[in-house]
Each structure stands twice: as C-alpha cells, then as structure tokens.
Design an enzyme around this catalytic site. Structure first.
Site, PDB file in Angstrom:
ATOM      1  N   ARG A  51       0.800  -1.219   0.000  1.00 50.02           N
ATOM      2  CA  ARG A  51       0.000   0.000   0.000  1.00 50.02           C
ATOM      3  C   ARG A  51       0.836   1.274   0.000  1.00 50.02           C
ATOM      4  O   ARG A  51       0.401   2.300  -0.519  1.00 50.02           O
ATOM      5  CB  ARG A  51      -0.951   0.000   1.202  1.00 50.02           C
ATOM      6  CG  ARG A  51      -2.010  -1.090   1.084  1.00 50.02           C
ATOM      7  CD  ARG A  51      -3.071  -0.938   2.132  1.00 50.02           C
ATOM      8  NE  ARG A  51      -4.093  -1.969   2.010  1.00 50.02           N
ATOM      9  CZ  ARG A  51      -5.193  -2.027   2.741  1.00 50.02           C
ATOM     10  NH1 ARG A  51      -5.403  -1.084   3.651  1.00 50.02           N
ATOM     11  NH2 ARG A  51      -6.071  -2.988   2.575  1.00 50.02           N
ATOM     12  N   ASP A 155     -15.310   9.786   8.889  1.00 46.78           N
ATOM     13  CA  ASP A 155     -14.278   8.797   8.603  1.00 46.78           C
ATOM     14  C   ASP A 155     -12.932   9.490   8.692  1.00 46.78           C
ATOM     15  O   ASP A 155     -12.844  10.724   8.583  1.00 46.78           O
ATOM     16  CB  ASP A 155     -14.474   8.189   7.206  1.00 46.78           C
ATOM     17  CG  ASP A 155     -13.786   6.838   7.065  1.00 46.78           C
ATOM     18  OD1 ASP A 155     -14.470   5.806   7.206  1.00 46.78           O
ATOM     19  OD2 ASP A 155     -12.568   6.805   6.827  1.00 46.78           O
TER      20      ASP A 155
END
Length: 285
Positions: A51, A155
């Site tokens: 990632r 979030d």
C-alpha cells in the site's frame, strides 16, 4: 506400507523494488498507532509494503526509510493524510450486515412525534453505510409526518468521504439494494452510474473525524451510533476509551451498532449487549 516423506518445496522469495526492513515496518506501526489508533499486526508487513510503495514511487523517494523520515519531518503533514488513506481499509457495500437495519427501523419508529432523529455513522467509508441508514429511516416513516432526520457520516480517510459526498456508485454496487430502492432513491446517470437523489444526500453530512483524537467536534446526542468493523483495528484499551466517549453522545434509549466480529464484554460498565451485535447503555446502579 511405508509413507512417503512430505515434499519440501523451496520457499520462493520475490524481489522487491525497495528494501522494507523490520525497523522500517516498526516505525510505520508506531506512527499509525499514535496518530490513528490502528494496531498493525506483524503479519501485515506485506500489506503495508503493497500500500505504501505507490506513495514512494509517486514522491520519487529512495525507499521506505526516506518515506518515514518525511512523515516524521515538519514538512510531512501534507503527506500524512495520504499515508493514513493508504493504510485504512474501506470494504463496504449497501446494507452490509443487513440484520441491523430492521432493528434500526423499529427503534426509529418509537421516535414518532419527537420531531428530530439523529444518527452517527462513525466509519462511513465511501458512503454506502450512511446512505443505507438514510433509506432505512425514510422507509420507517413513509407518510408525510416524517420527523427531521439527520445523519453525521465521519471517517478518517478524506478520499472516501468525497466519494460519499458525491453519492455516485457503479451499477453493480446499486444492484445490491433491496428491490425497488434503486429506482426510488437513485438517479441513473448518462455514463451508467447511479447517484443518490438529493433527498438522501441532503440528510447526510460528511466530515473527517479521527476517533482517537482528544476532542470530537460534536455538540449533539444521537438516537443511534453505528461503529461497525473499525474497532477491530484498535487494541482493547483504545476500544474502551472510545466506547466511554460514545456513551454521553448516545441518548438514554439509544442503540450502538457494531460489527459482526466485535465483542465488547469488557466494557460492561458502559454498554451491555442487547443482541445481534447491538448494544445499549448499561443501567446505572
């Protein structure tokens, strides 16, 4: 008959573009835990490499050590947002863990006549969950006497919040909706995607919030809080702290909805299990 010995296959090591030492991984673990509360298991080292390597390429850095140096520098604040976005998981879809939504609908129906209903979706990801909450609330009040319904969708990842704010989803995602919901609550766009109707979008406020930050910019209480499949990334101490902070933000008869693999038996002083991963306030003695 003698058994043949098991075949020992050679372990294949794949060459990596950049060196990613245990020391580099440990530095990443400490940063993401300190800033986001995410506790990375050592088994996640390959995932972290996959990632973050894209960020290293894009920034044209020499490797992981240089990348972590950047994060820890005074000029790394801008990159930190990209770092967190890369390491957070955003698996979601409409009406995920569907058993929660009838429970929510019945709970909201008891609020008839209260004038206002507030719900907090604290791990909103790309928006499918808060839109599912909005549709559930609207279906619970089909008549004209519907109370004012507001949903706060937060979030840590800013990129997914922007997706939720736009409310545009592919046809295959919308296909997961209950029968009739796509036509009722979404408009088909010329490119084949679907956008949530203004009625839904206007019910939801998308905002960035880090659950481990000391001060949440929230000045209201909620009839329900959804915090599903995010606590699994925190250690128990962090989970307990967050649950204690949820408590005063949840109305006395409010419900806390959590993920199917999350169990908060250790927080019995704050919440007790009502059933099917739904919690309510523990009565004061």
């Amino acid at each position: 008959m003698n058994k043949l010995p098991p075949i020992q296959l050679p372990k294949i090591e794949f060459a990596r573009e950049f060196t990613f030492s245990d020391a580099d991984f440990e530095r990443v673990r400490k940063i993401i835990y300190k800033e986001a509360g995410i506790s990375l298991n050592p088994s996640k080292k390959d995932m972290v490499y996959g990632r973050l390597v894209r960020r290293i390429r894009e920034l044209k850095l020499a490797g992981f050590s240089a990348y972590v140096d950047l994060l820890e520098s005074s000029g790394g604040k801008r990159e930190f947002e990209q770092f967190v976005n890369a390491l957070t998981t955003n698996l979601t879809f409409f009406f995920r863990e569907e058993h929660h939504f009838p429970i929510l609908a019945e709970h909201l129906k008891k609020k008839t006549g209260t004038g206002e209903i507030s719900i907090w979706c604290s791990a909103a990801s790309t928006g499918e969950e808060p839109y599912s909450l909005a549709m559930t609330a609207l279906e619970a009040f089909p008549g004209a006497s519907r109370p004012n319904i507001s949903i706060l969708a937060t979030d840590l990842d800013t990129s997914v919040l922007e997706t939720g704010r736009k409310g545009i989803y592919s046809a295959d995602k919308v296909a997961r909706l209950p029968p009739g919901h796509a036509v009722k609550y979404f408009d088909k766009l010329p490119d084949g995607n679907y956008q949530a109707k203004a009625l839904l979008r206007n019910m939801i406020t998308f905002s960035r919030l880090n659950l481990i930050e000391p001060n949440w910019p929230i000045r209201k209480t909620f009839d329900a809080i959804f915090c599903r499949n995010v606590m699994i990334y925190f250690d128990r101490e962090t989970q307990h702290k967050i649950l204690k902070r949820f408590s005063p933000l949840l109305k006395p008869d409010g419900l806390l909805f959590v993920g199917h693999s999350e169990n908060f038996y250790f927080a019995a002083d704050t919440f007790r299990l009502r059933g099917k991963t739904v919690y309510e306030h523990t009565p004061k003695t």
